[in-house]
Design a protein around this motif. Structure first.
Motif, PDB file in Angstrom:
ATOM      1  N   THR A  90      -8.295   3.848  -6.634  1.00  9.62           N
ATOM      2  CA  THR A  90      -7.844   4.779  -5.608  1.00  9.62           C
ATOM      3  C   THR A  90      -6.466   5.314  -5.985  1.00  9.62           C
ATOM      4  OG1 THR A  90      -6.597   3.256  -4.186  1.00  9.62           O
ATOM      5  CG2 THR A  90      -8.991   3.307  -3.894  1.00  9.62           C
ATOM      6  N   GLU A  91      -6.071   6.388  -5.349  1.00  6.85           N
ATOM      7  CA  GLU A  91      -4.763   6.983  -5.627  1.00  6.85           C
ATOM      8  C   GLU A  91      -3.630   6.020  -5.308  1.00  6.85           C
ATOM      9  OE1 GLU A  91      -2.099  10.948  -4.424  1.00  6.85           O
ATOM     10  OE2 GLU A  91      -4.059  10.584  -3.482  1.00  6.85           O
ATOM     11  N   ASN A  92      -3.698   5.373  -4.135  1.00  5.00           N
ATOM     12  CA  ASN A  92      -2.623   4.468  -3.741  1.00  5.00           C
ATOM     13  C   ASN A  92      -2.614   3.167  -4.535  1.00  5.00           C
ATOM     14  OD1 ASN A  92      -1.290   6.057  -1.820  1.00  5.00           O
ATOM     15  ND2 ASN A  92      -2.762   5.544  -0.228  1.00  5.00           N
TER      16      ASN A  92
ATOM     17  N   LYS B 117       0.410   2.657  -0.242  1.00  3.64           N
ATOM     18  CA  LYS B 117       0.931   1.976  -1.427  1.00  3.64           C
ATOM     19  C   LYS B 117       1.651   0.687  -1.028  1.00  3.64           C
ATOM     20  CE  LYS B 117       4.898   2.339  -4.473  1.00  3.64           C
ATOM     21  NZ  LYS B 117       6.044   3.174  -4.870  1.00  3.64           N
TER      22      LYS B 117
ATOM     23  N   GLY C 298     -14.508   6.811  -7.473  1.00  2.16           N
ATOM     24  CA  GLY C 298     -13.102   6.845  -7.871  1.00  2.16           C
ATOM     25  C   GLY C 298     -12.887   7.080  -9.341  1.00  2.16           C
TER      26      GLY C 298
ATOM     27  N   ASN D 149      -3.279   3.079  -7.745  1.00  2.00           N
ATOM     28  CA  ASN D 149      -2.565   3.467  -8.964  1.00  2.00           C
ATOM     29  C   ASN D 149      -1.054   3.511  -8.739  1.00  2.00           C
ATOM     30  OD1 ASN D 149      -4.920   3.638 -10.358  1.00  2.00           O
ATOM     31  ND2 ASN D 149      -4.883   5.836 -10.694  1.00  2.00           N
ATOM     32  N   LYS D 150      -0.659   3.969  -7.555  1.00  6.47           N
ATOM     33  CA  LYS D 150       0.765   4.017  -7.243  1.00  6.47           C
ATOM     34  C   LYS D 150       1.347   2.610  -7.076  1.00  6.47           C
ATOM     35  CE  LYS D 150       0.600   8.500  -4.855  1.00  6.47           C
ATOM     36  NZ  LYS D 150       0.744   9.180  -3.538  1.00  6.47           N
TER      37      LYS D 150
ATOM     38  N   GLU E   1     -12.070   9.583 -10.877  1.00 10.78           N
ATOM     39  CA  GLU E   1     -10.916  10.437 -11.165  1.00 10.78           C
ATOM     40  C   GLU E   1      -9.615   9.648 -11.301  1.00 10.78           C
ATOM     41  OE1 GLU E   1     -11.572  10.824  -6.595  1.00 10.78           O
ATOM     42  OE2 GLU E   1     -12.703  10.273  -8.394  1.00 10.78           O
ATOM     43  N   TYR E   2      -9.657   8.367 -10.888  1.00  6.52           N
ATOM     44  CA  TYR E   2      -8.443   7.534 -10.969  1.00  6.52           C
ATOM     45  C   TYR E   2      -8.487   6.509 -12.100  1.00  6.52           C
ATOM     46  CZ  TYR E   2      -7.858   9.513  -6.315  1.00  6.52           C
ATOM     47  OH  TYR E   2      -7.741  10.390  -5.260  1.00  6.52           O
TER      48      TYR E   2
END
Length: 234
Positions: free
Chosen positions: A206-208, A184, A62, A210-211, A64-65
Motif C-alpha cells: 500500500t502507499e502508506n 503511515k 497493490g 511504503n511510506k 503499483e506499490y
C-alpha cells in the motif's frame, strides 16, 4: 421445612455440577487453543531466540506499490517473504520474476483470495496446488510456506498444506495497513509497539506501507534487530 432443605441441597448440587462442567469446558477450550498455537504445522512466529524479525507481505493487489517496496528493501539491504496469490502471479509475471531475482522469498497465498476455512479438503488442496504450480512455472522454484488469505483456515487447510509439504504461516504483528484509517504513523506504531524476537510482521503493498517502511526498518535496526524472511526465523 425438611423438604425445603433437601430442595436447597439439590439446587446447590446442580449449581456445583454446572460450575464444574463450565470449568472443564473452559479448560479444554484453552488447552485446544494452546495446542493450536504450538502446532508445528502452524507458525505465528519463529523459533529463534534472537533479535530478528521476518516481514511477510501478502499480495493479491497493490501491484503499483511493489517496485517502491523493493526499492526500500534494496536500499536497506534486506530480503523479505512475499506471499502471492496464483491469480495475481498469472497477471504479473514480470513482478514475480523481479521479486524473486532480487533475492526475496516467495510464498504461496493460494490461487484465489477467499476464505479457506470454508473449503473442504479437496478445494483447499486445489487452491494451494494451483498457486504452487503457477509460482514454480515462473520462478523455477517451489515455495514451501503457505499463508492463508485473511488468516482463515480449518483442519482441511492444515491437512492439505501438510500433504503438499507446506508450513502454514500466520503472524504475530499486524500492520492492518489495508484499512482506510491506516495512516503511515499508525502503521509504524502498530509494529514498534509489539516488536519481539522472531516476530512475523504482516503487511501489504500500500502507499502508506511504503511510506512507513523506512522508519520501521530504521527503528528495528536501532533496537538491534535484523529483518529477514520467514526462513530466517525458523
Amino acid at each position: 421445612m425438611r423438604l425445603l432443605i433437601v430442595n436447597r441441597k439439590t439446587l446447590y448440587l446442580i449449581l456445583l455440577a454446572l460450575i464444574l462442567i463450565l470449568t472443564i469446558f473452559i479448560v479444554v477450550q484453552r488447552r485446544d487453543k494452546v495446542e493450536d498455537v504450538f502446532n508445528t504445522d502452524i507458525i505465528y512466529q519463529g523459533n529463534k531466540d534472537e533479535k530478528i524479525i521476518a516481514f511477510a507481505c501478502n499480495v493479491d493487489w497493490g501491484n503499483e506499490y511493489i517496485r517502491g517496496m523493493l526499492d526500500v528493501f534494496k536500499e536497506k539491504d534486506i530480503k523479505i517473504t512475499f506471499f502471492i496469490t496464483g491469480r495475481w502471479a498469472e497477471k504479473h509475471n514480470d513482478l514475480v520474476k523481479l521479486i524473486y531475482d532480487e533475492g526475496h522469498e516467495i510464498g504461496n497465498h493460494g490461487f484465489q483470495h477467499i476464505d479457506y476455512d470454508k473449503l473442504d479438503f479437496n478445494r483447499n488442496y486445489e487452491e494451494i496446488k494451483k498457486a504452487h504450480d503457477i509460482i514454480k512455472s515462473i520462478t523455477n522454484s517451489s515455495p514451501k510456506y503457505f499463508a492463508p488469505p485473511s488468516g482463515a483456515y480449518n483442519d482441511n487447510t492444515i491437512k492439505a498444506a501438510k500433504e503438499l509439504d507446506y508450513k502454514l504461516i500466520l503472524w504475530s504483528i499486524d500492520t492492518i495497513d489495508w484499512r482506510d484509517d491506516s495512516t503511515k504513523d499508525k502503521i509504524i506504531q502498530r509494529v514498534t509497539e509489539k516488536v519481539h524476537n522472531s516476530g512475523i510482521v504482516l503487511m501489504h503493498p500500500t502507499e502508506n506501507t511504503n511510506k512507513a517502511l523506512p522508519e520501521i526498518i530504521d527503528y528495528l535496526f536501532e533496537k538491534g534487530y535484523k529483518v529477514g524472511r520467514i526462513s530466517d526465523i525458523l
